[in-house]
Design a protein around this motif. Structure first.
Motif, PDB file in Angstrom:
ATOM      1  N   ALA A 189       0.906  -1.204   0.211  1.00 24.43           N
ATOM      2  CA  ALA A 189       0.243  -0.036  -0.140  1.00 24.43           C
ATOM      3  C   ALA A 189       0.767   1.271  -0.025  1.00 24.43           C
ATOM      4  CB  ALA A 189      -0.905  -0.118   1.239  1.00 24.43           C
ATOM      5  N   GLY A 190       1.896   1.257   0.894  1.00 20.98           N
ATOM      6  CA  GLY A 190       2.598   2.471   0.945  1.00 20.98           C
ATOM      7  C   GLY A 190       3.595   2.552  -0.426  1.00 20.98           C
ATOM      8  N   LEU A 191       3.948   1.229  -1.134  1.00 21.53           N
ATOM      9  CA  LEU A 191       4.320   1.645  -2.545  1.00 21.53           C
ATOM     10  C   LEU A 191       3.463   1.911  -3.443  1.00 21.53           C
ATOM     11  CD1 LEU A 191       6.966   0.989  -4.338  1.00 21.53           C
ATOM     12  CD2 LEU A 191       5.956  -1.247  -4.589  1.00 21.53           C
ATOM     13  N   SER A 192       2.368   1.871  -3.557  1.00 18.45           N
ATOM     14  CA  SER A 192       1.255   2.234  -4.315  1.00 18.45           C
ATOM     15  C   SER A 192       1.003   3.750  -4.030  1.00 18.45           C
ATOM     16  CB  SER A 192      -0.231   1.572  -3.988  1.00 18.45           C
ATOM     17  OG  SER A 192      -1.103   2.343  -4.769  1.00 18.45           O
ATOM     18  N   PHE A 193       1.059   4.437  -2.829  1.00 19.69           N
ATOM     19  CA  PHE A 193       1.225   5.470  -2.325  1.00 19.69           C
ATOM     20  C   PHE A 193       2.194   6.399  -3.168  1.00 19.69           C
ATOM     21  CE2 PHE A 193       1.928   9.608  -0.132  1.00 19.69           C
ATOM     22  CZ  PHE A 193       0.505   9.852   0.077  1.00 19.69           C
ATOM     23  N   THR A 194       3.564   5.680  -3.091  1.00 14.93           N
ATOM     24  CA  THR A 194       4.841   6.552  -3.899  1.00 14.93           C
ATOM     25  C   THR A 194       4.257   7.001  -5.306  1.00 14.93           C
ATOM     26  OG1 THR A 194       5.787   4.560  -4.301  1.00 14.93           O
ATOM     27  CG2 THR A 194       6.115   5.687  -2.085  1.00 14.93           C
ATOM     28  N   HIS A 195       3.704   5.811  -6.044  1.00 10.63           N
ATOM     29  CA  HIS A 195       3.479   5.990  -7.432  1.00 10.63           C
ATOM     30  C   HIS A 195       2.459   7.079  -7.582  1.00 10.63           C
ATOM     31  CE1 HIS A 195       6.258   2.746  -8.676  1.00 10.63           C
ATOM     32  NE2 HIS A 195       5.730   1.892  -7.942  1.00 10.63           N
ATOM     33  N   PHE A 196       1.371   6.921  -6.462  1.00 10.48           N
ATOM     34  CA  PHE A 196       0.334   8.030  -6.705  1.00 10.48           C
ATOM     35  C   PHE A 196       0.917   9.216  -6.841  1.00 10.48           C
ATOM     36  CE2 PHE A 196      -2.737  11.011  -4.812  1.00 10.48           C
ATOM     37  CZ  PHE A 196      -3.559  10.571  -5.169  1.00 10.48           C
ATOM     38  N   GLY A 241       0.893   8.185 -16.887  1.00 11.21           N
ATOM     39  CA  GLY A 241       0.354   6.913 -17.317  1.00 11.21           C
ATOM     40  C   GLY A 241       1.036   5.851 -16.693  1.00 11.21           C
ATOM     41  N   PRO A 242       2.269   5.745 -16.741  1.00  6.33           N
ATOM     42  CA  PRO A 242       2.927   4.443 -16.297  1.00  6.33           C
ATOM     43  C   PRO A 242       2.805   4.565 -14.651  1.00  6.33           C
ATOM     44  CG  PRO A 242       4.245   5.535 -18.001  1.00  6.33           C
ATOM     45  CD  PRO A 242       3.240   6.401 -17.707  1.00  6.33           C
ATOM     46  N   GLU A 243       2.753   5.733 -14.286  1.00  4.47           N
ATOM     47  CA  GLU A 243       2.639   6.001 -12.478  1.00  4.47           C
ATOM     48  C   GLU A 243       1.259   5.507 -12.147  1.00  4.47           C
ATOM     49  OE1 GLU A 243       5.290   6.355 -10.428  1.00  4.47           O
ATOM     50  OE2 GLU A 243       6.189   5.919 -12.130  1.00  4.47           O
ATOM     51  N   VAL A 244       0.347   5.725 -13.046  1.00  5.43           N
ATOM     52  CA  VAL A 244      -0.999   5.185 -12.693  1.00  5.43           C
ATOM     53  C   VAL A 244      -1.233   3.926 -12.618  1.00  5.43           C
ATOM     54  CG1 VAL A 244      -3.295   5.322 -13.619  1.00  5.43           C
ATOM     55  CG2 VAL A 244      -2.100   7.689 -13.335  1.00  5.43           C
ATOM     56  N   ASP A 245      -0.634   3.253 -13.703  1.00  5.50           N
ATOM     57  CA  ASP A 245      -0.792   1.724 -13.656  1.00  5.50           C
ATOM     58  C   ASP A 245       0.171   1.087 -12.611  1.00  5.50           C
ATOM     59  OD1 ASP A 245      -1.956   1.927 -16.070  1.00  5.50           O
ATOM     60  OD2 ASP A 245      -0.316   1.660 -17.509  1.00  5.50           O
ATOM     61  N   ARG A 246       1.301   1.699 -12.068  1.00 10.64           N
ATOM     62  CA  ARG A 246       2.186   0.928 -11.106  1.00 10.64           C
ATOM     63  C   ARG A 246       1.498   1.251  -9.742  1.00 10.64           C
ATOM     64  NH1 ARG A 246       6.769   4.021 -13.757  1.00 10.64           N
ATOM     65  NH2 ARG A 246       7.487   2.143 -15.136  1.00 10.64           N
ATOM     66  N   ALA A 247       0.627   2.121  -9.422  1.00 12.18           N
ATOM     67  CA  ALA A 247      -0.167   2.358  -8.158  1.00 12.18           C
ATOM     68  C   ALA A 247      -1.221   1.646  -8.156  1.00 12.18           C
ATOM     69  CB  ALA A 247      -0.663   3.998  -8.150  1.00 12.18           C
ATOM     70  N   PHE A 248      -2.024   1.360  -9.219  1.00 16.25           N
ATOM     71  CA  PHE A 248      -2.947   0.363  -9.300  1.00 16.25           C
ATOM     72  C   PHE A 248      -2.494  -1.247  -8.904  1.00 16.25           C
ATOM     73  CE2 PHE A 248      -5.667  -2.535 -11.661  1.00 16.25           C
ATOM     74  CZ  PHE A 248      -7.041  -2.354 -11.096  1.00 16.25           C
ATOM     75  N   GLU A 249      -1.499  -1.500  -9.864  1.00 13.71           N
ATOM     76  CA  GLU A 249      -0.660  -2.717  -9.437  1.00 13.71           C
ATOM     77  C   GLU A 249      -0.443  -3.170  -8.200  1.00 13.71           C
ATOM     78  OE1 GLU A 249       3.038  -5.287 -11.301  1.00 13.71           O
ATOM     79  OE2 GLU A 249       2.783  -3.567 -12.208  1.00 13.71           O
ATOM     80  N   ALA A 250       0.268  -1.994  -7.520  1.00 14.45           N
ATOM     81  CA  ALA A 250       0.818  -2.366  -6.284  1.00 14.45           C
ATOM     82  C   ALA A 250      -0.462  -2.381  -5.252  1.00 14.45           C
ATOM     83  CB  ALA A 250       1.570  -1.029  -5.721  1.00 14.45           C
ATOM     84  N   ALA A 251      -1.354  -1.493  -5.482  1.00 14.52           N
ATOM     85  CA  ALA A 251      -2.673  -1.612  -4.682  1.00 14.52           C
ATOM     86  C   ALA A 251      -3.179  -2.974  -4.934  1.00 14.52           C
ATOM     87  CB  ALA A 251      -3.802  -0.659  -4.920  1.00 14.52           C
ATOM     88  N   GLY A 252      -3.333  -3.774  -5.711  1.00 13.21           N
ATOM     89  CA  GLY A 252      -3.771  -5.128  -6.038  1.00 13.21           C
ATOM     90  C   GLY A 252      -3.104  -6.019  -5.411  1.00 13.21           C
TER      91      GLY A 252
END
Length: 685
Positions: free
Chosen positions: A479-486, A497-508
């Motif tokens: 979840a913390g990693l997702s926040f950094t991409h957010f 674009g790539p950061e949005v995808d990474r935030a979504f992937e880490a949240a998953g």
């Protein structure tokens, strides 16, 4: 009249010394043992009355002036004239400690306090040392503090028919015994003291059920080849544990492992006989847990006063509620209710229970119920340092007792979680990066994450990735990693674009690790909002709140989503509730900013400007927060003030404009139009 009343309840009072006690700066008062005072090494006598002595001790430790009503309730059980007796006791204290040029008993309005600022009092020295941090004390200072303990706090001071004072006395004794144990533990940890085994014996006397001290002592005996002493200690300890209904197998396992380790070490020493034996502290430094969660025990709250009328144990009910809600946060290892309640029923105090259970933190408190009010006192303490890291008093009218307790429970849970997270972050930042476990790496990441700069965000990402590598099942690290991409996408620090995808992937990944963790759903809610799926975002954030109603960040992000392109009316109570749960949150600027944006969309521009100014004043408030203030002020007709905020943004981001703001916030059409109009009126880009 007063003398006749007092004579029936007090011991005879000796004539006081004509020379005033505490008159000079060389005076000392000792409370760790029987109450005693001395000046220039000469013993001085307090009045023989226990209540005079008890009142003196209570006021000496009180951090602020005390209400007379509170003192009467503390020391007298329905006397004929409690205030008259209190005045008599205060007069006796004045005769002892007041000087001709100074009044140490200060009675103002309806309160009383003692001014002992120029006197050395042993318990205050101990309390100050613990407050500053036991780990910061050098061995010499620790030894000096240990020598202050001449016995239990105020030995022999119990007073019949004064349950309030006796309860306070028991709590203070437990508190200072915990301080004593913490000093001894850190003396052993230092390892340079020749009397380490003596300190271990004293520590064991104070905490006979603390598995850690048994572990250190047994391993020390094994290393020294004192096998017979170890066997005798094991036998005595096993009998002690079993007499209390405790499992002694862990102690036997410790001794077996210590002997096996010693045998291996002996073989190595035979090959290298000049190798020095390890010091005692070696085991203290390596007994930390590799778990990625700190541990906590919540003890039942002691009660006094009239019953609630429902027949329920309100103090136990409140503890049960706090235990359940902390467990729902999923960020702490919470000791089960059955264990802590069983210890409480055996009259084991919170400090001793914390050591028996080997937890990092303990929550304890008391509840007093009077005719129309409920007062709950609560404190959070570190087990191994005896330091109280958070304390609060909740005082409410008793209109609906269980509604009040529910509200108090909410605040306790949110405050405890926030305080522990802050401590763990600060502790992790002081450790060498290559020595961190998953839990510490995660909190090191949080420390950088909450700095809200591009460089710190990169560091946070590194530590979250480290935590995940060490423990792939650690949902909060994902979840913390997702926040950094957010943050990278939201702040424009990297391609969106790539950061949005990474935030979504880490949240998953966070949800896959633990779909009952409210932080996982919080991360997914933010990621879905980034992807433009506001309805799904609200659903995930609602799931987070359902899992843990005390998770302040979920309430905040509901406010944020509603303030940008949802229901602005719903954003305001969500923002208020998040701040109520976490009034000192690192993201408080966001909570305030979300409220301001919601007020803009509701066309309540004057209110919006005031809330936006509060948001921009918070530490680490970044450009988008200052932009909320600038645009809100314009819409409120305060253009010159707005220009100052925009100028502050342009000092670090010269090309920042309304397009950056609107793109980041993803407003709906009406909201975007309002903020674009504000930018136009400001003359900004």
């Amino acid at each position: 009249m007063v003398s006749s009343v007092v004579g029936s309840v007090e011991m005879p009072v000796e004539s006081h010394n004509p020379e005033r006690i505490l008159r000079s700066s060389t005076c000392e008062v000792r409370m760790l043992g029987p109450l005693a005072a001395s000046r220039d090494g000469n013993a001085l006598k307090f009045p023989a009355s226990r209540k005079v002595r008890a009142l003196f001790a209570y006021l000496a430790l009180a951090p602020k002036a005390v209400q007379r009503t509170q003192l009467c309730e503390l020391l007298w059980d329905v006397p004929n004239d409690p205030r008259g007796e209190l005045r008599w006791c205060l007069s006796k204290i004045r005769s002892v400690i007041d000087g001709p040029d100074r009044q140490r008993v200060e009675a103002r309005d309806d309160t009383v306090r003692l001014d002992l600022s120029d006197c050395r009092i042993d318990v205050l020295q101990v309390a100050a040392a613990v407050k500053d941090g036991v780990e910061k004390l050098d061995p010499e200072r620790l030894r000096t503090l240990v020598e202050l303990f001449g016995g239990d706090f105020l030995e022999g001071m119990e007073i019949e028919r004064s349950p309030g004072f006796n309860n306070w006395l028991v709590a203070q004794r437990r508190r200072f015994r915990a301080c004593h144990a913490a000093f001894l533990e850190h003396l052993v940890k230092d390892g340079s003291d020749d009397d380490a085994l003596v300190h271990l014996d004293r520590w064991l006397d104070l905490a006979p059920f603390d598995q850690r001290v048994h572990k250190i002592l047994l391993e020390a005996l094994a290393r020294r080849g004192r096998i017979r002493d170890g066997e005798e200690h094991l036998a005595a300890t096993s009998r002690l544990f079993e007499s209390e209904g405790l499992d002694s197998r862990p102690i036997r396992d410790i001794w077996r492992a210590a002997r096996e380790k010693t045998e291996v070490a002996g073989q190595l020493l035979a090959a290298a006989p000049t190798t020095p034996p390890p010091r005692i502290a070696s085991e203290v430094e390596t007994t930390g847990t590799s778990s990625h969660r700190a541990s906590i025990a919540v003890m039942p709250f002691g009660e006094s006063g009239a019953a609630l009328g429902s027949g329920r144990d309100a103090g136990g009910a409140l503890a049960h509620d706090v235990i359940t809600r902390l467990a729902k946060l999923r960020s702490l290892f919470v000791i089960a209710q059955g264990t802590v309640f069983a210890l409480h029923q055996r009259h084991i105090g919170s400090e001793e229970a914390g050591r028996m259970l080997n937890v990092d933190y303990v929550v304890s408190g008391s509840m007093q119920r009077q005719s129309d009010r409920i007062t709950v006192t609560v404190e959070l303490a570190e087990t191994r340092t005896a330091r109280i890291i958070w304390a609060e008093i909740f005082n409410h009218r008793r209109t609906d007792a269980f509604v009040v307790l529910d509200e108090i429970g909410n605040k306790i849970v949110a405050s405890v979680a926030s305080e522990i997270e802050t401590i763990e972050r600060n502790r992790a930042i002081l450790r060498p990066p290559n020595s961190l476990n998953a839990w510490e790496s995660y909190h090191r990441g949080l420390w950088h994450m909450y700095r809200f700069s591009m460089a710190d965000n990169e560091r946070a990402q590194h530590f979250f990735e480290t935590a995940i590598r060490l423990d792939p099942t650690f949902s909060r690290a994902h979840a913390g990693l997702s926040f950094t991409h957010f943050q990278n996408a939201f702040q424009g620090w990297a391609k969106r674009g790539p950061e949005v995808d990474r935030a979504f992937e880490a949240a998953g990944q966070s949800l896959m690790a633990d779909d009952r963790d409210p932080a996982a759903h919080w991360a997914m809610g933010r990621a879905l909002w980034l992807r433009g799926n506001s309805d799904q975002s609200v659903h995930e954030l609602g799931q987070s709140v359902d899992l843990s109603p005390n998770f302040a960040l979920a309430h905040y992000n509901l406010a944020f989503v509603h303030s940008t392109n949802g229901d602005p009316g719903a954003a305001i109570p969500s923002s208020d509730y998040s701040r109520n749960l976490s009034p000192f949150d690192p993201m408080l600027f966001g909570m305030l900013g979300a409220r301001a944006m919601a007020l803009v969309r509701l066309e309540r521009f004057d209110e919006a400007a005031e809330w936006a100014i509060k948001a921009a004043a918070r530490p680490n408030a970044f450009a988008h927060i200052h932009a909320i203030a600038a645009y809100s002020l314009v819409l409120a007709g305060r253009v010159e003030e707005a220009r100052e905020y925009m100028a502050s943004i342009h000092k670090t981001l010269p090309h920042y404009g309304v397009k950056d703001f609107v793109t980041a916030m993803q407003f709906d059409a009406l909201g975007a139009a309002m903020f674009r109009d504000a930018a136009k009126r400001l003359g900004a880009k």
